[in-house]
Design a protein around this motif. Structure first.
Motif, PDB file in Angstrom:
ATOM      1  N   THR A   1      -1.247  -1.644   2.980  1.00 13.36           N
ATOM      2  CA  THR A   1      -0.839  -1.474   4.382  1.00 13.36           C
ATOM      3  C   THR A   1      -1.206  -0.079   4.899  1.00 13.36           C
ATOM      4  O   THR A   1      -0.768   0.323   5.974  1.00 13.36           O
ATOM      5  N   VAL A   2      -2.026   0.637   4.121  1.00 14.49           N
ATOM      6  CA  VAL A   2      -2.540   1.928   4.585  1.00 14.49           C
ATOM      7  C   VAL A   2      -4.070   1.872   4.497  1.00 14.49           C
ATOM      8  O   VAL A   2      -4.620   1.324   3.534  1.00 14.49           O
ATOM      9  N   SER A   3      -4.736   2.397   5.537  1.00 18.55           N
ATOM     10  CA  SER A   3      -6.204   2.366   5.481  1.00 18.55           C
ATOM     11  C   SER A   3      -6.682   3.332   4.403  1.00 18.55           C
ATOM     12  O   SER A   3      -5.988   4.306   4.065  1.00 18.55           O
ATOM     13  N   PHE A   4      -7.863   3.079   3.875  1.00 15.07           N
ATOM     14  CA  PHE A   4      -8.405   3.972   2.841  1.00 15.07           C
ATOM     15  C   PHE A   4      -8.592   5.373   3.425  1.00 15.07           C
ATOM     16  O   PHE A   4      -8.338   6.371   2.754  1.00 15.07           O
ATOM     17  N   GLU A   5      -8.972   5.422   4.692  1.00 15.82           N
ATOM     18  CA  GLU A   5      -9.148   6.731   5.347  1.00 15.82           C
ATOM     19  C   GLU A   5      -7.820   7.503   5.363  1.00 15.82           C
ATOM     20  O   GLU A   5      -7.764   8.676   4.974  1.00 15.82           O
ATOM     21  N   GLN A   6      -6.737   6.833   5.803  1.00 14.54           N
ATOM     22  CA  GLN A   6      -5.426   7.504   5.874  1.00 14.54           C
ATOM     23  C   GLN A   6      -4.927   7.851   4.479  1.00 14.54           C
ATOM     24  O   GLN A   6      -4.356   8.929   4.264  1.00 14.54           O
ATOM     25  N   TRP A   7      -5.151   6.965   3.544  1.00 12.29           N
ATOM     26  CA  TRP A   7      -4.720   7.224   2.166  1.00 12.29           C
ATOM     27  C   TRP A   7      -5.404   8.483   1.635  1.00 12.29           C
ATOM     28  O   TRP A   7      -4.756   9.331   1.017  1.00 12.29           O
ATOM     29  N   LEU A   8      -6.696   8.628   1.922  1.00 11.41           N
ATOM     30  CA  LEU A   8      -7.417   9.840   1.482  1.00 11.41           C
ATOM     31  C   LEU A   8      -6.854  11.085   2.172  1.00 11.41           C
ATOM     32  O   LEU A   8      -6.703  12.143   1.551  1.00 11.41           O
ATOM     33  N   ILE A   9      -6.523  10.954   3.465  1.00 14.83           N
ATOM     34  CA  ILE A   9      -5.930  12.091   4.190  1.00 14.83           C
ATOM     35  C   ILE A   9      -4.593  12.469   3.531  1.00 14.83           C
ATOM     36  O   ILE A   9      -4.288  13.654   3.344  1.00 14.83           O
TER      37      ILE A   9
ATOM     38  N   PHE B   1     -10.353  -0.908   6.222  1.00 12.12           N
ATOM     39  CA  PHE B   1      -9.895  -1.653   5.047  1.00 12.12           C
ATOM     40  C   PHE B   1      -8.864  -0.800   4.314  1.00 12.12           C
ATOM     41  O   PHE B   1      -8.768   0.413   4.531  1.00 12.12           O
ATOM     42  N   SER B   2      -8.136  -1.439   3.429  1.00 12.47           N
ATOM     43  CA  SER B   2      -6.984  -0.763   2.817  1.00 12.47           C
ATOM     44  C   SER B   2      -7.357  -0.006   1.549  1.00 12.47           C
ATOM     45  O   SER B   2      -8.414  -0.228   0.945  1.00 12.47           O
ATOM     46  N   ALA B   3      -6.415   0.848   1.129  1.00 12.31           N
ATOM     47  CA  ALA B   3      -6.588   1.542  -0.148  1.00 12.31           C
ATOM     48  C   ALA B   3      -6.604   0.540  -1.297  1.00 12.31           C
ATOM     49  O   ALA B   3      -7.326   0.722  -2.280  1.00 12.31           O
ATOM     50  N   LEU B   4      -5.830  -0.569  -1.177  1.00 10.49           N
ATOM     51  CA  LEU B   4      -5.828  -1.576  -2.252  1.00 10.49           C
ATOM     52  C   LEU B   4      -7.196  -2.236  -2.370  1.00 10.49           C
ATOM     53  O   LEU B   4      -7.689  -2.492  -3.472  1.00 10.49           O
ATOM     54  N   GLN B   5      -7.840  -2.475  -1.223  1.00 10.76           N
ATOM     55  CA  GLN B   5      -9.183  -3.062  -1.230  1.00 10.76           C
ATOM     56  C   GLN B   5     -10.159  -2.111  -1.938  1.00 10.76           C
ATOM     57  O   GLN B   5     -11.035  -2.535  -2.694  1.00 10.76           O
ATOM     58  N   ALA B   6      -9.983  -0.807  -1.714  1.00 10.58           N
ATOM     59  CA  ALA B   6     -10.828   0.198  -2.382  1.00 10.58           C
ATOM     60  C   ALA B   6     -10.577   0.185  -3.889  1.00 10.58           C
ATOM     61  O   ALA B   6     -11.515   0.286  -4.690  1.00 10.58           O
TER      62      ALA B   6
END
Ligand code: FDA
Length: 469
Positions: free
Chosen positions: A161-169, A197-202
């Protein structure tokens, strides 16, 4: 039509035929469908494979453009891809190494070009350490969550439920480290912006390649190519299936009940069978009408799986000029139009070929330009990495899978934000006699030919087990 497909036509049937009775009908003659059909045939079941295009291979396609043999679609093989490697051995197909001698090139966000050797980008010490730390975090998550059922892990909802971009931030203040790490998954694999896409997808993407470290190591993930081209895998499988493969046969309707299916394709083809395998990417499931309709769960789920977008650029030169300059041809630049470039020279070819990738929003921007302007900008980006001679390509070609009716994007499908933990568990679950098989729903080898082969083998094994119980 390609030379390969001319050969296929001589052995494969492409004329209207009366209703066929088979044990299993396979929709799609890509590597997944053909692997499944071959395994079913070996187990003594009868099959028909219906393919929409006038060639087999799907997203693998080896073609000759202006005299240059190009891998329009999937091409690389990595050491962990044992299902594909086993199949290559079985089919008698050899491989050759990607050229990688010499220095690579890194282009920073400020446009500064640096030559380097070794595994790490030549960033400043702090950024390098931060990248190493992020790689460790991703490796740890990939190892804990795995590729088989990422949706079932206790962290699944939080990460999905968090985008990979936001997760990296959230993980790092270092923008250069974030951009570089993002590049490996966003531009490099899922070909969607990291906000989409989400961090889980990454994590799934990393776990499916064994680890995130594998994914960021181009010497691992882009290790070898198939002599004669990756499409040979499908061509050879189709040749041994012979008359059971039908080209120019897009499937339009699947009528089904618990006892079996009747599948209708163009060319007045009707196949009645006990089961059908949809061996097409999930974004194309809805191109087919189902009678009765698929259940609500599938109707919903299929709307959340989409393909990314990438332009695979091929530039051929009289010689691999970069090698004389001590360069490997490998280059990375998260802010460049072409974010990755590699030496893609063919086996025993005197000419030099570069392959570059223009992904997601950068591809959108390029497609707003006319063909000549786009070519000039893309070649200028290649020249930024490898010098002005890169502008003088003798053959230039853009693989544009987004325009292909029977694919509609590249490389493969991923869920939108939140979709993987919500629907993932149902992607491989059959609906009555309808089974699903493609690289887009694979665990190991996800998004790759290896995953397509694994899914083909797995789906065939599931059907054989069901039919013998
Ligand atoms: P695939 O899409 O290949 O086959 C599906 C088939 O179904 C197609 O032939 C299609 O025409 C057919 N079809 C669709 N709808 C139909 C209908 N209604 N009726 C009948 N037929 C229908 N992988 C890798 O391992 N290494 C790599 O280097 C790359 N690089 C790469 C680059 C590019 C540009 C692309 C596009 C893709 C890759 N890939 C890759 C990914 C790889 O090519 C991909 O994962 C596999 O080809 C997927 O195989 P499938 O059989 O699952 O689907």
């Amino acid at each position: 039509m390609t030379q390969a497909s001319t050969e296929q036509r001589s052995t494969l049937r492409s004329s209207p035929v009366p209703t066929l009775q088979k044990d299993v009908v396979v929709v799609g003659a890509g590597p997944s469908g053909l692997t499944a059909a071959t395994a079913l045939r070996k187990a003594g079941l009868s099959v028909a494979v219906l393919e929409a295009r006038d060639r087999v291979g799907g997203r693998t396609w080896t073609d000759t453009i202006d005299g240059a043999v190009l891998e329009i679609g999937g091409q690389w093989v990595s050491p962990d891809q044992t299902a594909l490697i086993g199949l290559l051995d079985e089919l008698g197909l050899g491989t050759f190494d990607r050229y990688r001698d010499g220095e690579s090139v890194y282009i920073s966000a400020a446009g500064e070009r640096t030559r380097y050797t070794g595994d790490s980008f030549p960033t400043n010490e702090t950024t390098t350490k931060e990248m190493d730390r992020l790689i460790e975090v991703m490796d740890d998550l990939a190892a804990r969550i795995g590729a088989e059922e990422p949706w079932a892990h206790p962290l699944a909802r939080e990460l999905d439920t968090v985008s990979f971009e936001q997760w990296l931030i959230d993980q790092s203040d270092d923008a250069e480290a974030r951009d570089n790490i993002g590049l490996f998954i966003a531009g490099g694999m899922l070909t969607k912006p990291a906000h989409a896409f989400s961090a889980l997808q990454a994590v799934l993407m990393a776990a499916s390649a064994g680890s995130f470290s594998n994914l960021v190591d181009e010497d691992f993930i882009l290790d070898k190519r198939v002599i004669g081209g990756m499409q040979q895998v499908s061509i050879r499988l189709a040749e041994s299936l012979g008359d059971d493969v039908f080209l120019n046969a897009p499937v339009r309707t699947v009528k089904w009940d618990e006892n079996g299916v009747a599948v209708f394709a163009d060319g007045d083809i009707e196949v009645q069978a006990r089961r059908v395998i949809l061996a097409v990417p999930p974004n194309l499931y809805t191109r087919i009408s189902y009678d009765p309709p698929l259940p609500r769960r599938q109707h919903q789920m299929h709307q959340h799986q989409s393909l990314g977008l990438v332009i695979k650029v091929h530039a051929v030169y009289e010689t691999p000029f970069w090698r004389a300059d001590g360069l490997s041809g490998t280059g990375f630049g998260a802010s460049e139009i072409v974010q990755e470039v590699y030496d893609n020279t063919n086996h025993e070819d005197d000419r030099g070929t570069l392959v570059g990738f223009v992904s997601d929003e950068k591809a959108d921007a390029m497609f707003t330009l006319g063909a000549e302007e786009r070519k000039a900008k893309i070649l200028a980006s290649l020249a930024h990495y490898l010098g002005p001679k890169a502008n003088d390509a003798v053959v230039y070609y853009e693989s544009d899978w987004g325009s292909e009716e029977w694919t509609r994007g590249a490389y493969a499908a991923s869920f939108d934000l939140g979709g993987l933990h919500r629907y993932g568990a149902d992607t491989r679950t059959p609906v009555g006699p309808i089974h699903f098989s493609c690289s887009d729903i694979a665990a190991e080898g996800y998004q790759h030919v290896d995953g397509a082969v694994r899914m083909g083998q797995r789906t065939a094994a599931d059907i054989i087990a069901l039919d013998t119980n």
